[in-house]
Write an enzyme that holds these catalytic residues in place. Structure first.
Site, PDB file in Angstrom:
ATOM      1  N   THR A 137       0.611   3.275  -2.174  1.00  0.00           N
ATOM      2  CA  THR A 137      -0.155   3.377  -3.367  1.00  0.00           C
ATOM      3  C   THR A 137      -0.941   3.178  -4.045  1.00  0.00           C
ATOM      4  O   THR A 137      -1.276   1.668  -3.064  1.00  0.00           O
ATOM      5  CB  THR A 137       1.713   2.352  -4.173  1.00  0.00           C
ATOM      6  OG1 THR A 137       1.303   2.404  -5.690  1.00  0.00           O
ATOM      7  CG2 THR A 137       1.858   1.239  -4.220  1.00  0.00           C
ATOM      8  N   ASP A 138      -1.195   3.290  -5.045  1.00  0.00           N
ATOM      9  CA  ASP A 138      -2.751   3.003  -5.821  1.00  0.00           C
ATOM     10  C   ASP A 138      -2.546   1.902  -5.574  1.00  0.00           C
ATOM     11  O   ASP A 138      -3.659   0.919  -6.158  1.00  0.00           O
ATOM     12  CB  ASP A 138      -3.273   3.661  -6.134  1.00  0.00           C
ATOM     13  CG  ASP A 138      -2.449   3.928  -7.804  1.00  0.00           C
ATOM     14  OD1 ASP A 138      -1.299   3.616  -7.596  1.00  0.00           O
ATOM     15  OD2 ASP A 138      -2.982   4.975  -8.283  1.00  0.00           O
ATOM     16  N   GLU A 139      -1.461   0.844  -6.408  1.00  0.00           N
ATOM     17  CA  GLU A 139      -1.066  -0.283  -6.374  1.00  0.00           C
ATOM     18  C   GLU A 139      -1.922  -1.026  -5.859  1.00  0.00           C
ATOM     19  O   GLU A 139      -2.126  -2.371  -5.793  1.00  0.00           O
ATOM     20  CB  GLU A 139       0.041  -0.528  -6.930  1.00  0.00           C
ATOM     21  CG  GLU A 139       0.396   0.992  -7.567  1.00  0.00           C
ATOM     22  CD  GLU A 139       1.653  -0.124  -8.688  1.00  0.00           C
ATOM     23  OE1 GLU A 139       2.137  -0.871  -8.975  1.00  0.00           O
ATOM     24  OE2 GLU A 139       2.798   1.367  -9.618  1.00  0.00           O
ATOM     25  N   TYR A 191       5.715  -5.940  -5.313  1.00  0.00           N
ATOM     26  CA  TYR A 191       5.921  -4.984  -5.541  1.00  0.00           C
ATOM     27  C   TYR A 191       4.677  -4.313  -4.940  1.00  0.00           C
ATOM     28  O   TYR A 191       4.661  -3.903  -3.331  1.00  0.00           O
ATOM     29  CB  TYR A 191       6.454  -3.692  -6.401  1.00  0.00           C
ATOM     30  CG  TYR A 191       5.852  -2.548  -6.100  1.00  0.00           C
ATOM     31  CD1 TYR A 191       6.702  -1.289  -5.107  1.00  0.00           C
ATOM     32  CD2 TYR A 191       5.239  -1.312  -6.809  1.00  0.00           C
ATOM     33  CE1 TYR A 191       6.321  -0.219  -4.104  1.00  0.00           C
ATOM     34  CE2 TYR A 191       4.405  -0.282  -6.439  1.00  0.00           C
ATOM     35  CZ  TYR A 191       5.782   0.276  -5.537  1.00  0.00           C
ATOM     36  OH  TYR A 191       4.752   2.129  -4.774  1.00  0.00           O
ATOM     37  N   LYS A 195       4.147  -3.649   0.000  1.00  0.00           N
ATOM     38  CA  LYS A 195       3.821  -2.268   0.371  1.00  0.00           C
ATOM     39  C   LYS A 195       1.970  -2.495   0.897  1.00  0.00           C
ATOM     40  O   LYS A 195       2.226  -1.639   1.845  1.00  0.00           O
ATOM     41  CB  LYS A 195       3.784  -1.484  -1.278  1.00  0.00           C
ATOM     42  CG  LYS A 195       4.225  -0.742  -1.779  1.00  0.00           C
ATOM     43  CD  LYS A 195       5.914  -0.158  -1.191  1.00  0.00           C
ATOM     44  CE  LYS A 195       5.104   1.472  -0.761  1.00  0.00           C
ATOM     45  NZ  LYS A 195       5.926   2.509  -0.236  1.00  0.00           N
TER      46      LYS A 195
HETATM   47  P1  NAD Z   1      12.657   6.128  -5.893  1.00  0.00           P
HETATM   48  O1  NAD Z   1      12.551   4.652  -6.061  1.00  0.00           O
HETATM   49  O2  NAD Z   1      13.131   7.199  -6.888  1.00  0.00           O
HETATM   50  O3  NAD Z   1      13.222   6.348  -5.017  1.00  0.00           O
HETATM   51  C1  NAD Z   1      13.498   5.533  -3.494  1.00  0.00           C
HETATM   52  C2  NAD Z   1      13.910   5.853  -2.305  1.00  0.00           C
HETATM   53  O4  NAD Z   1      15.088   5.007  -1.311  1.00  0.00           O
HETATM   54  C3  NAD Z   1      16.435   5.824  -3.219  1.00  0.00           C
HETATM   55  O5  NAD Z   1      16.857   7.362  -2.595  1.00  0.00           O
HETATM   56  C4  NAD Z   1      16.577   4.745  -1.935  1.00  0.00           C
HETATM   57  O6  NAD Z   1      17.707   5.100  -2.166  1.00  0.00           O
HETATM   58  C5  NAD Z   1      15.483   4.760  -1.028  1.00  0.00           C
HETATM   59  N1  NAD Z   1      16.436   3.620  -0.492  1.00  0.00           N
HETATM   60  C6  NAD Z   1      15.473   2.181  -0.595  1.00  0.00           C
HETATM   61  N2  NAD Z   1      15.636   1.333   0.228  1.00  0.00           N
HETATM   62  C7  NAD Z   1      15.955   2.004   1.230  1.00  0.00           C
HETATM   63  C8  NAD Z   1      17.057   1.324   2.680  1.00  0.00           C
HETATM   64  N3  NAD Z   1      16.611   0.612   3.028  1.00  0.00           N
HETATM   65  N4  NAD Z   1      16.619   2.350   3.466  1.00  0.00           N
HETATM   66  C9  NAD Z   1      16.913   3.615   2.934  1.00  0.00           C
HETATM   67  N5  NAD Z   1      16.623   4.419   2.339  1.00  0.00           N
HETATM   68  C10 NAD Z   1      15.962   3.292   1.347  1.00  0.00           C
HETATM   69  O7  NAD Z   1      10.978   6.233  -5.279  1.00  0.00           O
HETATM   70  P2  NAD Z   1      10.191   6.859  -5.636  1.00  0.00           P
HETATM   71  O8  NAD Z   1       9.209   7.150  -6.410  1.00  0.00           O
HETATM   72  O9  NAD Z   1      10.190   8.608  -4.777  1.00  0.00           O
HETATM   73  O10 NAD Z   1       8.917   6.628  -4.744  1.00  0.00           O
HETATM   74  C11 NAD Z   1       9.310   7.235  -3.057  1.00  0.00           C
HETATM   75  C12 NAD Z   1       7.912   6.565  -2.592  1.00  0.00           C
HETATM   76  O11 NAD Z   1       6.375   6.434  -2.893  1.00  0.00           O
HETATM   77  C13 NAD Z   1       8.032   4.656  -3.068  1.00  0.00           C
HETATM   78  O12 NAD Z   1       7.488   4.684  -0.865  1.00  0.00           O
HETATM   79  C14 NAD Z   1       6.776   4.153  -3.532  1.00  0.00           C
HETATM   80  O13 NAD Z   1       6.160   3.217  -3.083  1.00  0.00           O
HETATM   81  C15 NAD Z   1       5.495   5.302  -3.256  1.00  0.00           C
HETATM   82  N6  NAD Z   1       4.882   5.601  -4.766  1.00  0.00           N
HETATM   83  C16 NAD Z   1       5.563   6.237  -5.857  1.00  0.00           C
HETATM   84  C17 NAD Z   1       5.314   6.089  -6.888  1.00  0.00           C
HETATM   85  C18 NAD Z   1       5.778   6.901  -8.247  1.00  0.00           C
HETATM   86  O14 NAD Z   1       4.675   7.082  -8.726  1.00  0.00           O
HETATM   87  N7  NAD Z   1       7.100   7.684  -8.089  1.00  0.00           N
HETATM   88  C19 NAD Z   1       3.525   6.135  -6.958  1.00  0.00           C
HETATM   89  C20 NAD Z   1       2.972   6.225  -5.581  1.00  0.00           C
HETATM   90  C21 NAD Z   1       3.818   5.045  -5.095  1.00  0.00           C
HETATM   91  P1  TYD Z   2       5.725   2.656 -14.528  1.00  0.00           P
HETATM   92  O1  TYD Z   2       6.774   3.877 -14.845  1.00  0.00           O
HETATM   93  O2  TYD Z   2       7.293   1.773 -14.537  1.00  0.00           O
HETATM   94  O3  TYD Z   2       5.255   2.609 -13.249  1.00  0.00           O
HETATM   95  P2  TYD Z   2       4.239   1.908 -12.483  1.00  0.00           P
HETATM   96  O4  TYD Z   2       4.097   0.301 -12.987  1.00  0.00           O
HETATM   97  O5  TYD Z   2       4.722   1.947 -11.344  1.00  0.00           O
HETATM   98  O6  TYD Z   2       2.812   2.182 -13.216  1.00  0.00           O
HETATM   99  O7  TYD Z   2       5.236   2.505 -15.950  1.00  0.00           O
HETATM  100  C1  TYD Z   2       3.488   2.936 -15.989  1.00  0.00           C
HETATM  101  C2  TYD Z   2       3.107   2.800 -16.921  1.00  0.00           C
HETATM  102  O8  TYD Z   2       4.185   2.523 -18.453  1.00  0.00           O
HETATM  103  C3  TYD Z   2       2.782   0.645 -16.843  1.00  0.00           C
HETATM  104  O9  TYD Z   2       1.275   0.674 -17.228  1.00  0.00           O
HETATM  105  C4  TYD Z   2       3.980  -0.045 -17.555  1.00  0.00           C
HETATM  106  C5  TYD Z   2       4.016   0.856 -19.168  1.00  0.00           C
HETATM  107  N1  TYD Z   2       6.025   0.804 -19.320  1.00  0.00           N
HETATM  108  C6  TYD Z   2       5.296   0.964 -20.406  1.00  0.00           C
HETATM  109  O10 TYD Z   2       5.283   0.656 -21.390  1.00  0.00           O
HETATM  110  N2  TYD Z   2       7.537   0.513 -20.655  1.00  0.00           N
HETATM  111  C7  TYD Z   2       7.785   0.681 -20.439  1.00  0.00           C
HETATM  112  O11 TYD Z   2       9.298   0.770 -20.929  1.00  0.00           O
HETATM  113  C8  TYD Z   2       7.622   1.341 -18.321  1.00  0.00           C
HETATM  114  C9  TYD Z   2       9.421   1.326 -17.662  1.00  0.00           C
HETATM  115  C10 TYD Z   2       6.240   1.252 -18.228  1.00  0.00           C
END
Ligand code: NAD
Ligand code: TYD
Length: 386
Positions: A137-139, A191, A195
């Site tokens: 992640t970019d975080e 988090y 990562k």
């Molecule tokens: P999500 O929370 O929707 O899904 C996570 C999945 O991982 C779920 O299906 C969960 O059941 C599974 N999981 C959790 N613990 C597990 C374990 N111990 N063994 C097997 N499976 C397990 O997440 P997402 O948004 O689809 O993110 C996927 C990946 O992308 C993550 O690694 C996250 O850090 C990264 N990512 C997501 C975003 C975003 O905007 N969603 C941005 C940057 C990076």
């Molecule tokens: P989120 O979807 O939780 O992603 P991330 O924290 O990984 O960027 O949040 C996106 C942005 O929206 C973040 O700046 C936090 C804000 N946010 C709210 O303002 N209200 C909310 O209820 C949530 C879930 C997020």
């Protein structure tokens, strides 16, 4: 020769979109094995059609389970491991950080360790065609400054603008700096710290053992099948239920939004063309302040449902502790080396996304379990609403 993908976390948001993306682009000779623990965020129904049709082998279990992971390597001999499995919600990492290290750090080590045992030849060389891709992640880069005023964001730099010249929008920026692959890691939440730890371990397996690895660091994804604790699906759901729309702080924090299908295309490009040991940044070139997203989603829900826009539901609540101000990715390296660009303008992706959730209310209904309702009650108690 046909490729076998092991997709961990393939029942979650991005993982399930990736499974559909690969299943849709490759014939049945390409095998897709999903390992997912089905935590609160995992939903096997997301990939039910692919499981039922035999396109996906689904294994229910944890990436922390050494015996299970070993048996999957022995049975399926995957060519690519794409590790999506993680705890992913920053707010949950603040209230319960331990599981984030257990899953995101130790789970990744379990996978790396198994891959090394199965992919490494007795002379220390690696089987051809294998790759471990860590979805990061970019975080991990921390937080950027927001140097520009809400009312006057500026055009993104010329070099980045050229990348998306075929897109039907004029992307803007809220700050001077962007994350590149050279930006030092400076995670600030439990988090993102977990990562970043996993990223460093993946690189350790590359440098120490020569494992063919890549890391992708993407910005905020949006699109179908995202669990409604994250901003965009939460907004859509709450508007439909007439519930308050919680905006942290003043709503000025900026995220760079990446349409999930663009992300899937980038992952495929990294798997097929990425140089081992390299990190690739994947961003949408779609910077938006949170409050602008909230307003846009309210307007779109009103447009699609033929109702009055519910700006009255906007509810400024206590800010997230340590809330990162701005994320913005420079995807120039990925574009130059792999020929990938983020094709979806936010104005287009958000329309598709809102429409998908409105058309799939049953999906939303099914994922909002009792556990989620309990989490929601605790998380937003400061608003004093149900
Ligand atoms: P999500 O929370 O929707 O899904 C996570 C999945 O991982 C779920 O299906 C969960 O059941 C599974 N999981 C959790 N613990 C597990 C374990 N111990 N063994 C097997 N499976 C397990 O997440 P997402 O948004 O689809 O993110 C996927 C990946 O992308 C993550 O690694 C996250 O850090 C990264 N990512 C997501 C975003 C975003 O905007 N969603 C941005 C940057 C990076
Ligand atoms: P989120 O979807 O939780 O992603 P991330 O924290 O990984 O960027 O949040 C996106 C942005 O929206 C973040 O700046 C936090 C804000 N946010 C709210 O303002 N209200 C909310 O209820 C949530 C879930 C997020």
């Amino acid at each position: 020769m046909a490729t076998t993908y092991l997709v961990t976390g393939g029942a979650g948001f991005i993982g399930s979109n990736f499974v559909k993306y690969i299943a849709g682009r490759h014939d049945a000779a390409t095998r897709i094995v999903v390992l997912d623990a089905l935590t609160y965020a995992g939903n096997a129904a997301n990939i039910e059609a692919e499981i039922k049709s035999g396109r996906v082998e689904f294994v229910h279990g944890s990436i922390n389970d050494t015996t299970l992971v070993d048996s999957i390597f022995a049975e399926y001999d995957p060519d690519y491991v794409v590790n999506f499995a993680a705890e992913t919600h920053v707010d949950r990492s603040i209230t319960g950080p331990k599981i984030f290290s257990e899953t995101n750090v130790m789970g990744t080590v379990t996978l790396l360790d198994a891959a090394a045992r199965h992919w490494r030849l007795p002379d220390g060389a690696w089987w051809d065609g294998k790759k471990f891709l860590q979805i990061s992640t970019d975080e991990v880069y921390g937080s950027l400054a927001r140097d520009y005023d809400e009312a006057q964001p500026i055009d993104i730099p010329e070099t980045l603008r050229e990348l998306v010249s075929r897109r039907n929008d004029t992307p803007v920026s809220f700050g001077k700096k962007f994350f590149t692959e050279q930006t030092p890691l400076s995670p600030r939440s439990p988090y993102s710290a977990a990562k970043a730890s996993a990223d460093m371990l993946v690189m350790a397996w590359y440098h120490t053992y020569g494992m063919p690895v890549n890391i992708t660091r993407c910005s905020n994804n949006y699109g179908p099948m995202q669990f409604p604790e994250k901003l965009i699906p939460l907004l859509i759901n709450n508007i439909q239920e007439g519930r308050p729309l919680p905006v942290y702080g003043r709503g000025l924090n900026v995220r760079d939004w990446l349409y999930v299908d663009d992300h899937c295309a980038a992952i495929e490009a990294v798997l097929e063309k990425g140089t081992a040991g390299e990190v690739y940044n994947i961003g949408g070139l779609n910077e938006k302040a949170n409050i602008d997203i909230v307003r846009e989603v309210i307007a779109l829900v009103a447009e699609y449902t033929g109702t009055e826009p519910r700006y009255d539901l906007i509810d400024y609540v206590t800010d997230r502790p340590g809330h990162d101000m701005r994320y913005a990715i420079d995807p120039g390296k990925t574009a130059a080396e792999l020929g990938w660009i983020p094709m979806t303008a936010f104005s287009e992706g958000i329309r598709r996304t809102v429409k998908w959730y409105l058309d799939n209310r049953q999906w939303m209904h099914n994922v909002i379990s009792g556990e989620y309702r309990e989490y929601y009650r605790k998380q937003y108690k400061q608003t004093d609403r149900p």
